[in-house]
Design a protein around this motif. Structure first.
Motif, PDB file in Angstrom:
ATOM      1  N   ALA A  12       0.807  -1.231   0.000  1.00  0.00           N
ATOM      2  CA  ALA A  12       0.000   0.000   0.000  1.00  0.00           C
ATOM      3  C   ALA A  12       0.838   1.277   0.000  1.00  0.00           C
ATOM      4  CB  ALA A  12      -0.989  -0.010   1.160  1.00  0.00           C
ATOM      5  N   ALA A  13       1.985   1.246  -0.664  1.00  0.00           N
ATOM      6  CA  ALA A  13       2.829   2.441  -0.745  1.00  0.00           C
ATOM      7  C   ALA A  13       2.200   3.513  -1.635  1.00  0.00           C
ATOM      8  CB  ALA A  13       4.217   2.080  -1.267  1.00  0.00           C
ATOM      9  N   GLY A  14       1.429   3.119  -2.631  1.00  0.00           N
ATOM     10  CA  GLY A  14       0.701   4.065  -3.465  1.00  0.00           C
ATOM     11  C   GLY A  14       1.503   4.716  -4.571  1.00  0.00           C
ATOM     12  N   GLN A  15       2.736   4.319  -4.784  1.00  0.00           N
ATOM     13  CA  GLN A  15       3.551   4.922  -5.830  1.00  0.00           C
ATOM     14  C   GLN A  15       2.946   4.712  -7.213  1.00  0.00           C
ATOM     15  OE1 GLN A  15       6.227   6.952  -5.080  1.00  0.00           O
ATOM     16  NE2 GLN A  15       5.302   6.600  -3.086  1.00  0.00           N
ATOM     17  N   ASP A  30      -7.832  -0.598   2.975  1.00  0.00           N
ATOM     18  CA  ASP A  30      -6.461  -0.951   3.377  1.00  0.00           C
ATOM     19  C   ASP A  30      -5.378  -0.436   2.439  1.00  0.00           C
ATOM     20  OD1 ASP A  30      -6.903  -2.625   1.210  1.00  0.00           O
ATOM     21  OD2 ASP A  30      -6.739  -4.488   2.351  1.00  0.00           O
ATOM     22  N   GLY A  31      -5.749   0.260   1.380  1.00  0.00           N
ATOM     23  CA  GLY A  31      -4.772   0.850   0.485  1.00  0.00           C
ATOM     24  C   GLY A  31      -4.123  -0.095  -0.508  1.00  0.00           C
ATOM     25  N   VAL A  32      -4.562  -1.341  -0.536  1.00  0.00           N
ATOM     26  CA  VAL A  32      -3.991  -2.327  -1.464  1.00  0.00           C
ATOM     27  C   VAL A  32      -4.356  -1.950  -2.897  1.00  0.00           C
ATOM     28  CG1 VAL A  32      -4.119  -4.754  -2.182  1.00  0.00           C
ATOM     29  CG2 VAL A  32      -3.849  -4.173   0.222  1.00  0.00           C
ATOM     30  N   VAL A  33      -3.441  -2.210  -3.802  1.00  0.00           N
ATOM     31  CA  VAL A  33      -3.589  -1.838  -5.203  1.00  0.00           C
ATOM     32  C   VAL A  33      -4.830  -2.454  -5.852  1.00  0.00           C
ATOM     33  CG1 VAL A  33      -2.127  -3.716  -6.079  1.00  0.00           C
ATOM     34  CG2 VAL A  33      -2.362  -1.615  -7.414  1.00  0.00           C
ATOM     35  N   LEU A  34      -5.457  -1.663  -6.713  1.00  0.00           N
ATOM     36  CA  LEU A  34      -6.543  -2.111  -7.584  1.00  0.00           C
ATOM     37  C   LEU A  34      -6.123  -1.807  -9.015  1.00  0.00           C
ATOM     38  CD1 LEU A  34      -9.650  -0.606  -5.761  1.00  0.00           C
ATOM     39  CD2 LEU A  34      -9.011  -3.016  -5.878  1.00  0.00           C
ATOM     40  N   ALA A  57       7.180  -3.591  -3.292  1.00  0.00           N
ATOM     41  CA  ALA A  57       6.806  -4.981  -3.040  1.00  0.00           C
ATOM     42  C   ALA A  57       6.857  -5.853  -4.301  1.00  0.00           C
ATOM     43  CB  ALA A  57       5.405  -5.033  -2.452  1.00  0.00           C
ATOM     44  N   ALA A  58       7.262  -5.281  -5.419  1.00  0.00           N
ATOM     45  CA  ALA A  58       7.266  -6.002  -6.697  1.00  0.00           C
ATOM     46  C   ALA A  58       5.896  -6.652  -6.953  1.00  0.00           C
ATOM     47  CB  ALA A  58       8.383  -7.033  -6.745  1.00  0.00           C
ATOM     48  N   ALA A  59       4.857  -5.857  -6.756  1.00  0.00           N
ATOM     49  CA  ALA A  59       3.489  -6.360  -6.863  1.00  0.00           C
ATOM     50  C   ALA A  59       2.865  -6.143  -8.235  1.00  0.00           C
ATOM     51  CB  ALA A  59       2.622  -5.710  -5.786  1.00  0.00           C
TER      52      ALA A  59
END
Length: 65
Positions: A12-15, A30-34, A57-59
């Motif tokens: 959830a860094a949001g970059q 929770d700020g997790v990427v969508l 996180a290399a997500a």
């Protein structure tokens, strides 16, 4: 370009959202990427590549056409 995200890795860094808000967003709770667009237009490819590079996180993964 085909984009995939791995929500289970996201910290959830949001970059990604800051760099390419047309392609990425974050969940309210929770700020997790969508992922908003798994096949973004060519004019966004550079920003998506930068999002991949800066994701702590290399997500995010991409596959070039």
């Amino acid at each position: 370009m085909k984009v995939t995200v791995h929500a289970e890795r996201c910290v959830a860094a949001g970059q990604c959202v800051l760099l390419a808000p047309e392609v990425f967003d974050q969940r309210e709770e929770d700020g997790v990427v969508l992922l908003l667009d798994d096949a973004p237009p060519a004019e966004l490819h550079a920003r998506v590549r930068e999002s991949v590079a800066v994701c702590p996180a290399a997500a995010i993964d991409t596959v070039e056409d």
